[in-house]
Design a protein around this motif. Structure first.
Motif, PDB file in Angstrom:
ATOM      1  N   GLU A 361       9.116   4.462   2.920  1.00  0.00           N
ATOM      2  CA  GLU A 361       7.946   4.915   2.171  1.00  0.00           C
ATOM      3  C   GLU A 361       8.203   4.940   0.660  1.00  0.00           C
ATOM      4  O   GLU A 361       7.257   4.888  -0.124  1.00  0.00           O
ATOM      5  N   HIS A 362       9.434   5.045   0.256  1.00  0.00           N
ATOM      6  CA  HIS A 362       9.739   5.086  -1.170  1.00  0.00           C
ATOM      7  C   HIS A 362      11.120   4.460  -1.407  1.00  0.00           C
ATOM      8  O   HIS A 362      11.879   4.218  -0.462  1.00  0.00           O
ATOM      9  N   ARG A 377       0.935  -5.235  -2.545  1.00  0.00           N
ATOM     10  CA  ARG A 377       0.264  -4.392  -1.553  1.00  0.00           C
ATOM     11  C   ARG A 377      -0.984  -5.109  -1.054  1.00  0.00           C
ATOM     12  O   ARG A 377      -1.621  -5.866  -1.822  1.00  0.00           O
ATOM     13  N   GLU A 412       7.031   4.783  -5.249  1.00  0.00           N
ATOM     14  CA  GLU A 412       6.287   5.072  -4.024  1.00  0.00           C
ATOM     15  C   GLU A 412       5.763   3.748  -3.463  1.00  0.00           C
ATOM     16  O   GLU A 412       5.012   3.029  -4.142  1.00  0.00           O
ATOM     17  N   GLY A 414       4.446   3.207   0.063  1.00  0.00           N
ATOM     18  CA  GLY A 414       3.324   3.274   0.999  1.00  0.00           C
ATOM     19  C   GLY A 414       3.688   2.686   2.354  1.00  0.00           C
ATOM     20  O   GLY A 414       4.860   2.450   2.679  1.00  0.00           O
ATOM     21  N   TRP A 417       3.798  -3.129   2.432  1.00  0.00           N
ATOM     22  CA  TRP A 417       4.099  -3.585   1.081  1.00  0.00           C
ATOM     23  C   TRP A 417       5.067  -4.781   1.113  1.00  0.00           C
ATOM     24  O   TRP A 417       5.641  -5.121   2.151  1.00  0.00           O
TER      25      TRP A 417
END
Length: 493
Positions: A361-362, A377, A412, A414, A417
């Motif tokens: 996620e990060h 994205r 960040e 998501g 990606w």
């Protein structure tokens, strides 16, 4: 030290195909013409005349016999009423220059046979220079002294210290790059074919040979040896190329991402011609805690030293990651590796490193003088990751100076990606014929257009590189490495 009677040059060396004295039984006008024609070319003493009497069982030919062997000298009258004008000699060009003679080494213990070979070559009018050795030992000394100039060795297989093929093998070891023409007697003709199979270029039966056949065989042997040497060098170059290709291919990394939800695409093109490895390097590994570590770097320069340093840095980076070093500690240690491995203090390396969390996620981004990656994205325009406070390139500032600091940037990501990492070879290509470079903004626009056209995944890298090269007007001169790390949707699209 002067050569002994058993080991001397035939003609200092003296070109075959030329007489040494003018005939004495010609009419006065012809006598004067002959002496004038030979004045510029006859040496002070013919080397064969220096042989001991015991080595000369055959008397020197008389002037009449010499004319019978070589044929009459062709003349034509001077239309102005003067003396006859000789026709141009064989091999002389418009400027009168003689062609470069072929140097020969005759390995023969019979002086009469040596004289016969000399006379046969004289009769052809072609430029040959003969050296003489009575055996392999003397031949070895001559080859050591004159080997670079000797084009062909005429080896008599009946020489006492070279009988049979053993002598040929010895000669081939001593002169591996020189043509060898084997001479045999009529009773030993079968050895000739065996000698060719063993490495000689050709063979002749001594007393069944005339001048043109001998000259043709010598030239054939020399040219065949040249062709063999060219083929050998070509095969050696191909083998070295294959070995280098295998070596370089195995030095490229295999990403270790087993157990990760990420997919990994890459393209690598070294700038050096015919190379498989350049100064750019990359790697990706997943550690036991689930963190995915990614690196891409660029050693300044394009030679094999830079490629070797890139490999050293990549291997060091992977080792340090598996030793649980991250961030500032890892980059500081990697800089020390570079400082010890580089060939000069001017060599440095740029680097981009990401540590992606186990949940994907990060991530933490570290830049050491390197271009920032693109974040891709779904349904959004690509964007450059922030690079407001990058650290210096590795090796650019001294370690411990306080300037060797690489602050992390939290990103960040998501749920779905892609991260496009690249070296500066991709963005330094020209746009058109001017000096304008593509740059990061140009790459961003290019990738945006390709994604809008539905180009995804591995194809996105390939089409992006192809368009960059098209804009550049040809292949890029710098090394190029491009990585695409993706976290796709659950359905794998």
């Amino acid at each position: 030290m002067p050569a002994s009677g058993d080991e001397r040059d035939l003609g200092t060396p003296y070109p075959a195909g030329a007489c040494t004295t003018a005939p004495t039984d010609l009419p006065p006008a012809d006598q004067a013409l002959a002496e004038h024609a030979l004045a510029d070319h006859a040496p002070a003493d013919h080397a064969l005349a220096d042989l001991p009497p015991a080595d000369l069982p055959v008397a020197a030919p008389s002037p009449t016999e010499r004319r019978r062997r070589t044929g009459p000298r062709s003349v034509r009258p001077d239309v102005r009423g003067g003396s006859p004008i000789p026709r141009p000699r064989h091999g002389s060009g418009p400027d009168g220059a003689r062609p470069t003679p072929i140097e020969l080494l005759v390995v023969e213990d019979d002086a009469g046979d040596v004289r016969l070979l000399q006379e046969l070559l004289d009769a052809t009018g072609q430029p040959f220079e003969l050296r003489w050795a009575r055996g392999l030992e003397q031949a070895g000394r001559q080859l050591a002294t004159h080997g670079g100039r000797i084009a062909c060795v005429l080896l008599d297989l009946a020489v006492p210290d070279a009988r049979g093929l053993a002598g040929l093998h010895t000669l081939l070891r001593r002169a591996p790059h020189t043509a060898v023409l084997v001479l045999t007697g009529a009773a030993d003709a079968h050895l000739g074919a065996a000698a060719v199979a063993a490495g000689a270029q050709d063979f002749l039966v001594k007393h069944e040979t005339d001048g043109p056949l001998l000259a043709r065989a010598i030239r054939y042997a020399v040219e065949r040896k040249r062709a063999d040497e060219s083929q050998r060098r070509l095969v050696e170059a191909q083998l070295r190329g294959q070995e280098n290709a295998r070596l370089q291919r195995h030095l490229l990394p295999t990403p270790l991402l087993e157990g990760s939800a990420l997919t990994f695409h890459r393209r690598y093109r070294p700038g050096r011609r015919r190379a498989l490895l350049g100064g750019d390097f990359y790697d990706a590994v997943r550690t036991a805690d689930g963190t995915v570590h990614v690196v891409i770097g660029d050693v300044c320069g394009h030679g094999p030293d830079e490629a070797a340093l890139g490999v050293a840095l990549r291997i060091a980076w992977r080792t340090l990651v598996f030793a649980d070093l991250t961030g500032q500690a890892l980059l500081g240690t990697l800089q020390r590796v570079l400082e010890h491995e580089r060939r000069s203090d001017e060599i440095f390396a740029t680097l981009c490193m990401l540590a992606i969390s186990p949940d994907c996620e990060h991530a933490e981004l570290y830049l050491a003088g390197h271009p920032a990656p693109l974040l891709l994205r779904p349904g959004a325009r690509p964007e450059l990751l922030p690079a407001d406070d990058p650290g210096p390139a590795l090796g650019l500032v001294p370690g411990g100076s306080g300037l060797d600091h690489w602050p992390p940037v939290r990103i960040e990501l998501g749920g779905e990606w892609g991260l496009l990492l690249y070296t500066d070879g991709l963005i330094e290509g020209r746009v058109g014929a001017g000096s304008l470079r593509l740059g990061q903004d140009g790459l961003l626009s290019l990738v945006t257009d390709h994604r809008a056209a539905g180009v995804m995944h591995q194809q996105l890298i390939d089409t992006a590189i192809a368009e960059v090269e098209e804009l550049n007007g040809g292949a890029l001169t710098d090394d190029v490495a491009v990585l695409l790390l993706e976290r796709r949707a659950a359905d794998g699209r």
